[in-house]
Structure formats: C-alpha cells, structure tokens
Design a protein around this motif. Structure first.
Motif, PDB file in Angstrom:
ATOM      1  N   GLY A  35       3.255  34.013  -5.202  1.00  0.00           N
ATOM      2  CA  GLY A  35       3.231  35.017  -6.253  1.00  0.00           C
ATOM      3  C   GLY A  35       1.853  35.186  -6.838  1.00  0.00           C
ATOM      4  O   GLY A  35       1.380  36.319  -7.054  1.00  0.00           O
ATOM      5  N   ALA A  36       1.148  34.077  -7.101  1.00  0.00           N
ATOM      6  CA  ALA A  36      -0.207  34.146  -7.645  1.00  0.00           C
ATOM      7  C   ALA A  36      -1.170  34.765  -6.643  1.00  0.00           C
ATOM      8  O   ALA A  36      -2.059  35.559  -7.006  1.00  0.00           O
ATOM      9  N   PHE A  37      -1.007  34.433  -5.360  1.00  0.00           N
ATOM     10  CA  PHE A  37      -1.892  34.976  -4.324  1.00  0.00           C
ATOM     11  C   PHE A  37      -1.747  36.489  -4.223  1.00  0.00           C
ATOM     12  O   PHE A  37      -2.746  37.224  -4.160  1.00  0.00           O
ATOM     13  N   LEU A  38      -0.520  36.982  -4.212  1.00  0.00           N
ATOM     14  CA  LEU A  38      -0.287  38.422  -4.067  1.00  0.00           C
ATOM     15  C   LEU A  38      -0.811  39.189  -5.279  1.00  0.00           C
ATOM     16  O   LEU A  38      -1.306  40.317  -5.144  1.00  0.00           O
ATOM     17  N   LYS A  39      -0.739  38.588  -6.469  1.00  0.00           N
ATOM     18  CA  LYS A  39      -1.245  39.269  -7.664  1.00  0.00           C
ATOM     19  C   LYS A  39      -2.758  39.405  -7.644  1.00  0.00           C
ATOM     20  O   LYS A  39      -3.311  40.303  -8.290  1.00  0.00           O
ATOM     21  N   ASN A  40      -3.428  38.528  -6.914  1.00  0.00           N
ATOM     22  CA  ASN A  40      -4.890  38.534  -6.885  1.00  0.00           C
ATOM     23  C   ASN A  40      -5.476  39.388  -5.772  1.00  0.00           C
ATOM     24  O   ASN A  40      -6.699  39.417  -5.604  1.00  0.00           O
ATOM     25  N   LEU A  41      -4.629  40.061  -5.013  1.00  0.00           N
ATOM     26  CA  LEU A  41      -5.147  40.911  -3.937  1.00  0.00           C
ATOM     27  C   LEU A  41      -5.924  42.073  -4.530  1.00  0.00           C
ATOM     28  O   LEU A  41      -5.473  42.733  -5.465  1.00  0.00           O
ATOM     29  N   THR A 274       1.345  35.373   3.567  1.00  0.00           N
ATOM     30  CA  THR A 274       0.010  35.045   3.062  1.00  0.00           C
ATOM     31  C   THR A 274      -1.068  35.515   4.026  1.00  0.00           C
ATOM     32  O   THR A 274      -2.046  36.167   3.630  1.00  0.00           O
ATOM     33  N   HIS A 275      -0.895  35.192   5.302  1.00  0.00           N
ATOM     34  CA  HIS A 275      -1.903  35.577   6.300  1.00  0.00           C
ATOM     35  C   HIS A 275      -1.951  37.094   6.478  1.00  0.00           C
ATOM     36  O   HIS A 275      -3.033  37.692   6.517  1.00  0.00           O
ATOM     37  N   THR A 276      -0.775  37.714   6.576  1.00  0.00           N
ATOM     38  CA  THR A 276      -0.721  39.159   6.838  1.00  0.00           C
ATOM     39  C   THR A 276      -1.337  39.960   5.699  1.00  0.00           C
ATOM     40  O   THR A 276      -2.219  40.804   5.914  1.00  0.00           O
ATOM     41  N   HIS A 283      -8.716  39.610   1.524  1.00  0.00           N
ATOM     42  CA  HIS A 283      -8.865  38.620   0.464  1.00  0.00           C
ATOM     43  C   HIS A 283      -9.697  37.437   0.969  1.00  0.00           C
ATOM     44  O   HIS A 283      -9.414  36.867   2.019  1.00  0.00           O
ATOM     45  N   GLU A 284     -10.696  37.045   0.201  1.00  0.00           N
ATOM     46  CA  GLU A 284     -11.598  35.981   0.636  1.00  0.00           C
ATOM     47  C   GLU A 284     -10.914  34.622   0.712  1.00  0.00           C
ATOM     48  O   GLU A 284     -11.326  33.752   1.480  1.00  0.00           O
ATOM     49  N   GLY A 285      -9.888  34.418  -0.102  1.00  0.00           N
ATOM     50  CA  GLY A 285      -9.231  33.118  -0.126  1.00  0.00           C
ATOM     51  C   GLY A 285      -8.049  32.988   0.815  1.00  0.00           C
ATOM     52  O   GLY A 285      -7.264  32.035   0.681  1.00  0.00           O
ATOM     53  N   THR A 286      -7.935  33.893   1.776  1.00  0.00           N
ATOM     54  CA  THR A 286      -6.760  33.886   2.652  1.00  0.00           C
ATOM     55  C   THR A 286      -6.663  32.623   3.489  1.00  0.00           C
ATOM     56  O   THR A 286      -5.601  31.991   3.561  1.00  0.00           O
ATOM     57  N   ALA A 287      -7.763  32.234   4.127  1.00  0.00           N
ATOM     58  CA  ALA A 287      -7.729  31.058   4.997  1.00  0.00           C
ATOM     59  C   ALA A 287      -7.331  29.809   4.218  1.00  0.00           C
ATOM     60  O   ALA A 287      -6.519  28.996   4.689  1.00  0.00           O
ATOM     61  N   ALA A 288      -7.865  29.652   3.013  1.00  0.00           N
ATOM     62  CA  ALA A 288      -7.535  28.483   2.200  1.00  0.00           C
ATOM     63  C   ALA A 288      -6.071  28.514   1.781  1.00  0.00           C
ATOM     64  O   ALA A 288      -5.389  27.479   1.777  1.00  0.00           O
ATOM     65  N   ALA A 289      -5.571  29.702   1.437  1.00  0.00           N
ATOM     66  CA  ALA A 289      -4.166  29.828   1.029  1.00  0.00           C
ATOM     67  C   ALA A 289      -3.232  29.513   2.188  1.00  0.00           C
ATOM     68  O   ALA A 289      -2.185  28.875   2.010  1.00  0.00           O
ATOM     69  N   VAL A 290      -3.591  29.956   3.386  1.00  0.00           N
ATOM     70  CA  VAL A 290      -2.773  29.664   4.564  1.00  0.00           C
ATOM     71  C   VAL A 290      -2.750  28.162   4.825  1.00  0.00           C
ATOM     72  O   VAL A 290      -1.700  27.583   5.135  1.00  0.00           O
ATOM     73  N   ARG A 291      -3.904  27.512   4.690  1.00  0.00           N
ATOM     74  CA  ARG A 291      -3.958  26.054   4.912  1.00  0.00           C
ATOM     75  C   ARG A 291      -3.078  25.319   3.899  1.00  0.00           C
ATOM     76  O   ARG A 291      -2.456  24.296   4.225  1.00  0.00           O
ATOM     77  N   THR A 292      -3.015  25.833   2.677  1.00  0.00           N
ATOM     78  CA  THR A 292      -2.160  25.203   1.664  1.00  0.00           C
ATOM     79  C   THR A 292      -0.694  25.269   2.075  1.00  0.00           C
ATOM     80  O   THR A 292       0.046  24.279   1.960  1.00  0.00           O
ATOM     81  N   VAL A 293      -0.255  26.450   2.566  1.00  0.00           N
ATOM     82  CA  VAL A 293       1.132  26.578   3.024  1.00  0.00           C
ATOM     83  C   VAL A 293       1.383  25.659   4.208  1.00  0.00           C
ATOM     84  O   VAL A 293       2.428  24.990   4.293  1.00  0.00           O
ATOM     85  N   GLN A 294       0.436  25.602   5.123  1.00  0.00           N
ATOM     86  CA  GLN A 294       0.591  24.743   6.290  1.00  0.00           C
ATOM     87  C   GLN A 294       0.664  23.273   5.886  1.00  0.00           C
ATOM     88  O   GLN A 294       1.410  22.489   6.486  1.00  0.00           O
ATOM     89  N   GLY A 295      -0.094  22.896   4.842  1.00  0.00           N
ATOM     90  CA  GLY A 295      -0.030  21.529   4.345  1.00  0.00           C
ATOM     91  C   GLY A 295       1.346  21.197   3.799  1.00  0.00           C
ATOM     92  O   GLY A 295       1.873  20.097   4.020  1.00  0.00           O
TER      93      GLY A 295
END
Length: 316
Positions: A35-41, A274-276, A283-295
């Motif tokens: 939710g926070a990621f999508l709001k920051n797009l 997140t990735h899509t 979004h510049e933080g996409t890769a980091a956000a994806v890694r968080t979900v993968q973690g």
C-alpha cells in the motif's frame, strides 16, 4: 488395509501457534508495504518508461482517437484501484482467519488466496511493462468489454427490471469508446463479441488466467490451479481437511502446509504487483521493494521447513 499408526495425520497434530502468528504477520507487513509503495508512485513519468510510452501513444494517435484512448486508460486505472483494494481486503481476511484461534479453517486460506492471485494477475497483465503500448491498450479494451458482458449476464439473471437497462447503457458506452479509439471488435460464430484488434494486436475478451500466470515469474500456474480446484470441489476439500477434534468430533482443520502455500501465493502476487507497477511508472525503489517481498517469501518458506522438522520430531 495399510497400517498408518506410525504416521499420524499432520492435521491431528494441530497448527503450531508460531506458524499461524508468523504467517499472519508476514501477510500484514506485505500488505502494508505494498500500500505504501503504490501511494509513492510518481505521476510525472520519466522518459522511456512504459507509462510515458503510453502517454506518447495517445498523443501521436489521430486527434479523434485520443479521448477514447484516455477513456480506456481511465477505466483501467479505476478498476485497478478496485482490484488491488479487493486483494488487500482478502489478505487481511486471511490474517484474521489465522488469528481467530484453533482450529484454523482451511477453506478461507485457500479460497481467499486464489482471489488475490487472480485479481493481481489481471491488473498486472494489462500494465505489463514488457508489452507494447498497443498491446496494453488492446488488453485494457478487452478487459473493459469483458467486464460489461459479465455485467449484462448478471443483470439478465438477477432483477432485470431494475438492472438490465443500466448494464445495457454501460455496454453501449464501452463499445462506443473502444470503437472510436480505432479498435475493431470481433465476433464469434454466434455473433457475440469475443475479441478486439488494435493494429497488429488481437486480444480475446475472455482471458485465460492460467495462460496469464504462465507469463508471470512469481505466479506458478500450479498454485492457481490447486487453489481454484480446492475452492470449487467441496468433496476434495472435506477429504483434505477433515480431522478428529479432541472431543472425538470431526473438524475441518487446515494442514499447516496449506497455510504456507496460501501465504506464498499471496506474496507471489504482491511481488508481481510491486515489480509490474514499479517498472511501469519508473519508480526508483522498485528493485529494493521487490527484494523485500522476496525476503518475506523466503522467511515463510523457512517457516514451513521448520514446521516439517518439528512435525517429524513430534511423530518420532
């Protein structure tokens, strides 16, 4: 008859409290983060991003087609918001089911995760950054028309005197906007709309979710097939979930493995979103956000392995 006394049914062992709470926490944190990621797009798209390419696709179209193309994109923006909100509601419901106490019910976990997977896959298919703008607008138009057809079907079956006129108007509007955008609506042998064609791209109105999931790396199609089958086959579900309770009665319990599988399906769907969307909007933080979900996904996998080791220990 085979002797199974040495291999107790894992459902009879109950669901460890740690597994339930950690799984619920993983889902809650994933939902909050998404939710926070999508709001920051960003709304100002960097040049070269798929979102910017779609803007250019509209601006370079014939002037009479620009407004209808914007209508298609606006409809998809609206339904995307609805779909992701619906997915979030279902994830929070799974969390509440897990935290409601023992025995944990199997059906909500399996069925609700299927709804999340389905909704996320559909919106990611339309916004797919690997597709061309032509493909994205064709998919969006097909989704709009398919939604209107489902609206018409429901209106004819339920209270047509009150709902049919509204459904017919919705179809006419979508048909008009799609046609004005230069998209050709194809008919099947019965004369029913079945596909759309924009330029060199043809898309069926009724998309195969299994085919869509095959193209999503974080969505194994088997997860959707299993969850869908479990949701619709009550005999199978009862067979898989029935276990004796402490008082000798039969209860429908969730196998801990089913809880883990449901959580992994949700996390895979959220990784895809997140990735899509991060890639689509640049979004510049996409890769980091994806890694968080993968973690979080790896943590749930490890949780399942710990449960299996504990189960083997309890059996011994």
């Amino acid at each position: 008859m085979n002797d199974t006394s040495s291999t107790p049914d894992p459902r009879e062992l109950g669901v460890p409290r740690e597994l339930v709470h950690e799984t619920a926490r993983a889902l809650r944190n994933a939902d909050t983060s998404l939710g926070a990621f999508l709001k920051n797009l960003a709304t100002d798209f960097p040049a070269g991003t798929p979102a910017h390419q779609d803007d250019e696709f509209i601006s370079k179209a014939h002037h009479k087609r620009r407004s209808p193309l914007r209508w298609i994109r606006s409809w998809n923006d609206w339904t995307t918001g609805l779909s992701l909100t619906n997915a979030s509601d279902h994830v929070l419901t799974i969390q509440r089911v897990l935290e409601a106490g023992a025995p944990v019910s199997v059906w909500p976990c399996v069925s609700l995760s299927r709804v999340v997977t389905e909704g996320c896959a559909r919106v990611c298919h339309v916004r797919d950054p690997k597709a061309t703008s032509e493909e994205r607008f064709a998919r969006g138009a097909a989704a709009w028309l398919d939604s209107c057809q489902q609206h018409l079907t429901a209106a004819r079956d339920f209270y047509p005197d009150r709902t049919l006129s509204e459904a017919e108007e919705a179809w006419k509007k979508a048909e008009r906007k799609v046609t004005d955008a230069g998209i050709v609506i194809g008919l099947d042998r019965k004369g029913k709309p079945s596909r759309v064609t924009l330029g060199a791209t043809t898309v069926n109105l009724s998309a195969s979710l299994v085919d869509i999931l095959r193209a999503r790396p974080s969505h194994p199609p088997s997860w959707y097939r299993i969850a869908s089958g479990a949701s619709h086959n009550m005999t199978w579900l009862v067979q898989q979930a029935a276990a004796p309770s402490a008082d000798g009665m039969t209860a429908l319990r969730a196998d801990p493995a089913a809880i883990i599988a449901s959580a992994l399906a949700v996390l895979g769907a959220y990784e895809d979103v997140t990735h899509t969307f991060g890639t689509y909007f640049g979004h510049e933080g996409t890769a980091a956000a994806v890694r968080t979900v993968q973690g979080r996904t790896l943590a749930v996998v490890d949780l399942g392995k710990r449960w299996e080791r504990q189960m083997e220990k309890d059996i011994r």
